[in-house]
Scaffold this motif. Structure first.
Motif, mmCIF file in Angstrom:
data_model
loop_
_atom_site.group_PDB
_atom_site.id
_atom_site.type_symbol
_atom_site.label_atom_id
_atom_site.label_comp_id
_atom_site.label_asym_id
_atom_site.label_seq_id
_atom_site.Cartn_x
_atom_site.Cartn_y
_atom_site.Cartn_z
ATOM 1 N N ALA A 38 0.843 -1.295 -0.090
ATOM 2 C CA ALA A 38 -0.065 -0.136 -0.086
ATOM 3 C C ALA A 38 0.940 1.276 0.040
ATOM 4 O O ALA A 38 0.266 2.168 -0.671
ATOM 5 C CB ALA A 38 -0.752 0.042 1.315
ATOM 6 N N TYR A 39 2.046 1.134 0.623
ATOM 7 C CA TYR A 39 2.934 2.539 0.652
ATOM 8 C C TYR A 39 3.620 2.451 -0.520
ATOM 9 O O TYR A 39 4.114 3.836 -0.755
ATOM 10 C CB TYR A 39 3.699 2.399 1.979
ATOM 11 N N THR A 146 2.601 8.686 5.322
ATOM 12 C CA THR A 146 2.289 10.153 5.065
ATOM 13 C C THR A 146 3.220 10.574 3.943
ATOM 14 O O THR A 146 2.562 11.637 3.397
ATOM 15 C CB THR A 146 3.354 10.799 6.353
ATOM 16 N N ALA A 147 4.178 10.327 3.681
ATOM 17 C CA ALA A 147 5.146 10.446 2.397
ATOM 18 C C ALA A 147 4.090 10.131 1.203
ATOM 19 O O ALA A 147 3.812 10.961 0.199
ATOM 20 C CB ALA A 147 6.276 9.641 2.304
ATOM 21 N N ALA A 148 3.402 8.926 1.253
ATOM 22 C CA ALA A 148 2.604 8.424 0.104
ATOM 23 C C ALA A 148 1.425 9.398 -0.114
ATOM 24 O O ALA A 148 0.994 9.807 -1.195
ATOM 25 C CB ALA A 148 1.983 6.896 0.296
ATOM 26 N N LEU A 149 0.598 9.688 1.070
ATOM 27 C CA LEU A 149 -0.628 10.369 0.951
ATOM 28 C C LEU A 149 -0.274 11.895 0.331
ATOM 29 O O LEU A 149 -0.877 12.738 -0.202
ATOM 30 C CB LEU A 149 -1.291 10.351 2.163
ATOM 31 N N ASN A 150 1.011 12.447 1.095
ATOM 32 C CA ASN A 150 1.352 13.784 0.605
ATOM 33 C C ASN A 150 1.575 13.953 -0.647
ATOM 34 O O ASN A 150 1.381 14.707 -1.520
ATOM 35 C CB ASN A 150 2.517 14.283 1.450
ATOM 36 N N SER A 151 2.325 13.040 -1.307
ATOM 37 C CA SER A 151 2.717 13.100 -2.814
ATOM 38 C C SER A 151 1.738 12.716 -3.724
ATOM 39 O O SER A 151 1.420 13.402 -4.804
ATOM 40 C CB SER A 151 3.823 12.174 -3.041
ATOM 41 N N ARG A 152 0.682 11.775 -3.372
ATOM 42 C CA ARG A 152 -0.217 11.423 -4.219
ATOM 43 C C ARG A 152 -1.543 12.334 -4.206
ATOM 44 O O ARG A 152 -2.236 12.404 -5.222
ATOM 45 C CB ARG A 152 -0.926 9.816 -4.062
ATOM 46 N N TYR A 153 -1.966 12.870 -3.009
ATOM 47 C CA TYR A 153 -3.070 13.455 -2.993
ATOM 48 C C TYR A 153 -2.884 15.164 -2.417
ATOM 49 O O TYR A 153 -3.974 15.795 -2.116
ATOM 50 C CB TYR A 153 -3.896 12.854 -1.791
#
Length: 242
Positions: A38-39, A146-153
């Motif tokens: 997921a990450y 946090t890194a994934a949601l920041n970059s993607r959304y």
């Protein structure tokens, strides 16, 4: 007391603290994705569904179920829900067992289409020292999530770390309510002490006001149709409502 294979002691706490262990169910024809998947950056998957892009699948599910007007609102609430589950499991084990389970994202399977608390399965229970609590949750999960949601959304890191701090404080409150109801005040104090150590680490430090316990950022829940303010919100009234 060492961890038992089923983490049975967590059952008394209920809700967000329970964690299923052992082999996860298969969908379709293979185990549920892990949180490590997921990450990671999304990769094409011919089967799609929960395996195609687990994180995006969950964010879309949250957006639909809550009628979120913006995808970043759903991303924020997805983050907060998962952070609350991870903190609760680790904190509950740390206090009740004196050990924490290794929540390596490669061992923790996730059903993005599931409902809490049934969406997580730990495939192997490996005990770690209590001092590993911060590494088990913050470093292994919250940093990459946090890194994934920041970059993607485009959800701000400050907001997401505020979610993490709020989730930890919420776990402490729930644990404290349970402990005090059973006359185990020393257990509630242990939970608070462990949480205080985690709040001293990067990312979490400064996310909550030390006097009031209110967070210094907003999870965006107020943007949902009919949404109000959370109990620890930084706002006194929803922005834009007079």
């Amino acid at each position: 007391m060492d961890l038992d294979p089923g983490l049975a002691a967590l059952g008394a706490l209920g809700g967000f603290f329970v964690l299923r262990t052992g082999a996860p169910p298969s969908m379709p024809g293979r185990p549920l994705p892990t949180l490590a998947q997921a990450y990671a950056p999304a990769a094409p998957d011919p089967l799609g569904g929960v395996h195609g892009d687990p994180l995006a699948f969950r964010v879309r599910k949250v957006a639909r179920s809550l009628h979120a007007p913006e995808i970043r609102v759903a991303a924020s609430l997805t983050h907060q829900g998962l952070a609350a589950r991870l903190w609760s499991v680790a904190l509950g084990c740390a206090v009740l067992y004196g050990r924490v389970p290794d929540l390596d994202p490669r061992l923790l399977h996730w059903d993005p289409d599931g409902t809490m608390p049934d969406e997580l399965w730990l495939s192997e229970v490996r005990p770690l020292p209590v001092g590993s609590l911060d590494a088990v949750v913050r470093e292994a999960h919250l940093v990459p999530l946090t890194a994934a949601l920041n970059s993607r959304y485009g959800v701000s890191r400050r907001l997401l770390w505020g979610n993490a701090g709020s989730a930890l404080a919420g776990s402490v409150r729930m644990f404290g309510d349970w402990a005090r109801a059973g006359g185990r005040t020393e257990v509630a104090e242990r939970a608070r002490a462990l949480a205080a150590e985690s709040f001293g680490h990067p990312g979490l430090s400064g996310t909550l006001d030390p006097v009031t316990g209110r967070r210094r950022s907003c999870c965006l829940y107020y943007r949902l149709p009919g949404g109000g303010l959370c109990g620890d919100c930084c706002f006194d009234r929803p922005p834009g409502r007079g």
